[in-house]
Write a protein that holds these residues in place. Sequence first.
Motif, PDB file in Angstrom:
ATOM      1  N   VAL A   8       0.828  -1.197   0.040  1.00  0.00           N
ATOM      2  CA  VAL A   8       0.044  -0.204  -0.113  1.00  0.00           C
ATOM      3  C   VAL A   8       0.963   1.249   0.065  1.00  0.00           C
ATOM      4  CG1 VAL A   8      -1.817   1.185   1.351  1.00  0.00           C
ATOM      5  CG2 VAL A   8      -1.878  -0.988   1.370  1.00  0.00           C
ATOM      6  N   VAL A  10       1.455   5.002   0.345  1.00  0.00           N
ATOM      7  CA  VAL A  10       0.665   6.111   0.958  1.00  0.00           C
ATOM      8  C   VAL A  10       1.504   7.558   0.348  1.00  0.00           C
ATOM      9  CG1 VAL A  10       0.047   7.271   3.048  1.00  0.00           C
ATOM     10  CG2 VAL A  10       0.095   4.646   2.810  1.00  0.00           C
ATOM     11  N   SER A  68      -1.552  -0.984  -4.150  1.00  0.00           N
ATOM     12  CA  SER A  68      -2.726  -0.208  -3.959  1.00  0.00           C
ATOM     13  C   SER A  68      -2.114   0.913  -3.566  1.00  0.00           C
ATOM     14  CB  SER A  68      -3.785  -0.793  -2.855  1.00  0.00           C
ATOM     15  OG  SER A  68      -4.759   0.270  -3.174  1.00  0.00           O
ATOM     16  N   ARG A  69      -2.772   2.298  -3.814  1.00  0.00           N
ATOM     17  CA  ARG A  69      -2.458   3.577  -3.471  1.00  0.00           C
ATOM     18  C   ARG A  69      -3.507   4.191  -2.645  1.00  0.00           C
ATOM     19  NH1 ARG A  69       1.121   6.220  -8.201  1.00  0.00           N
ATOM     20  NH2 ARG A  69       2.549   4.383  -8.863  1.00  0.00           N
ATOM     21  N   VAL A  70      -3.099   5.099  -1.796  1.00  0.00           N
ATOM     22  CA  VAL A  70      -3.973   5.770  -0.824  1.00  0.00           C
ATOM     23  C   VAL A  70      -3.276   7.134  -0.744  1.00  0.00           C
ATOM     24  CG1 VAL A  70      -3.290   4.769   1.024  1.00  0.00           C
ATOM     25  CG2 VAL A  70      -5.504   5.965   1.157  1.00  0.00           C
ATOM     26  N   GLU A  71      -4.113   8.211  -0.909  1.00  0.00           N
ATOM     27  CA  GLU A  71      -3.591   9.606  -0.690  1.00  0.00           C
ATOM     28  C   GLU A  71      -3.845   9.944   0.909  1.00  0.00           C
ATOM     29  OE1 GLU A  71      -4.931  13.109  -0.093  1.00  0.00           O
ATOM     30  OE2 GLU A  71      -3.133  13.809  -0.806  1.00  0.00           O
ATOM     31  N   ARG A  72      -3.338  10.767   1.484  1.00  0.00           N
ATOM     32  CA  ARG A  72      -3.450  11.222   2.830  1.00  0.00           C
ATOM     33  C   ARG A  72      -4.706  11.625   3.264  1.00  0.00           C
ATOM     34  NH1 ARG A  72      -0.766  16.276   5.856  1.00  0.00           N
ATOM     35  NH2 ARG A  72      -1.978  17.246   4.446  1.00  0.00           N
ATOM     36  N   ASP A  74      -7.439  10.354   2.148  1.00  0.00           N
ATOM     37  CA  ASP A  74      -8.319   9.293   2.264  1.00  0.00           C
ATOM     38  C   ASP A  74      -8.044   8.179   3.280  1.00  0.00           C
ATOM     39  OD1 ASP A  74      -9.653  10.390  -0.004  1.00  0.00           O
ATOM     40  OD2 ASP A  74      -8.457   9.665  -1.483  1.00  0.00           O
ATOM     41  N   LEU A  75      -7.075   8.590   3.784  1.00  0.00           N
ATOM     42  CA  LEU A  75      -6.554   7.299   4.731  1.00  0.00           C
ATOM     43  C   LEU A  75      -7.819   6.989   5.757  1.00  0.00           C
ATOM     44  CD1 LEU A  75      -3.132   8.771   5.888  1.00  0.00           C
ATOM     45  CD2 LEU A  75      -3.843   6.803   4.520  1.00  0.00           C
ATOM     46  N   ARG A  77     -10.892   6.329   5.320  1.00  0.00           N
ATOM     47  CA  ARG A  77     -11.660   5.744   4.459  1.00  0.00           C
ATOM     48  C   ARG A  77     -10.924   4.510   3.978  1.00  0.00           C
ATOM     49  NH1 ARG A  77     -12.839  11.021   3.094  1.00  0.00           N
ATOM     50  NH2 ARG A  77     -11.643  11.090   1.307  1.00  0.00           N
ATOM     51  N   PHE A  78      -9.882   4.287   4.087  1.00  0.00           N
ATOM     52  CA  PHE A  78      -9.046   3.230   3.437  1.00  0.00           C
ATOM     53  C   PHE A  78      -9.031   1.976   4.552  1.00  0.00           C
ATOM     54  CE2 PHE A  78      -5.389   0.778   1.929  1.00  0.00           C
ATOM     55  CZ  PHE A  78      -5.696   0.515   0.639  1.00  0.00           C
TER      56      PHE A  78
END
Length: 300
Positions: A8, A10, A68-72, A74-75, A77-78
Amino acid sequence: MSLAPRAVLVHRTTEYEELLARHGTHGQAAFFLSSRGRAIEEVAERHHRTRRALAAVASAVPATWRQSRVERADLDRFLFGPEDVVVVVGQDGLVANVAKYLAGQPVVGIDAEPGRNRGVLVRHRPTDAARLLPAAPAARGVEELTMVEAVADDAERLLALNEIYVGSPTHQTARYRLAPPGTREAGEAQASSGVVVGTGTGATGWLLSLWAQRQPGEGLTLPRPSDPRLVWCVREAWPSPTTGTSRTTGELASGQRLHLTVETDRLVAFGDGIESDALDLTWGQTVRLGVADTALRLLS
């Protein structure tokens, strides 16, 4: 059959991307910055450097892994899974941002801009990813960093890597009753700018500035990042006929709790400066603060 690890990645939106979102085009963003004495070239170069780092890390993920990738933003909700390897590409603060959402997953901190960051938590370069990632699921070379937790009497829980602040949401005077561990009575009524409970990782930031203002001779020392103890400080306690200032700093060993009972309409507790993700506390509620049973597992 167990799932293959998932990397993941981030990251956070760069300043350049934020400027484009606000102003629409590169030219308009450049005009905006020039009116404030800044050049867009430096901002754009930092953006490209960050994106190159993210691409290099993504290409280093083993072919058999998921990714997978997640932007700060959206943390919260991830959904992180137990098989995840969390790769933070950015600044030290981004590691603290993600720590509160984890439950023991190994974390690899990648410095996207070496030389601009202190590198306390993002300890590695993008070129190190190919070597680090295959070893991460076995958690070899992991340092466990102590975290702090706040648990309200309605069972709501908040975690933080650096510190938790309890006080007024408007940063005005907070009124509460404070009971450190070992006190048998109800505690001391206080009026202050809030209470900060910090870890050894946070001892180089906000906690350190508060620590420097404490009274001499208290015999306390700041913890190291892996020490299972915390330090708490009251900000600007105000003496009055109904409020005291005799309990303004102390430490919490593992298993000890600092009890704070709200004596105003509303207080909040938030961690690591993220005010948007906070516990709302109303009159009469009690929040307990202490060492969390979860640690951040950071590859050293």
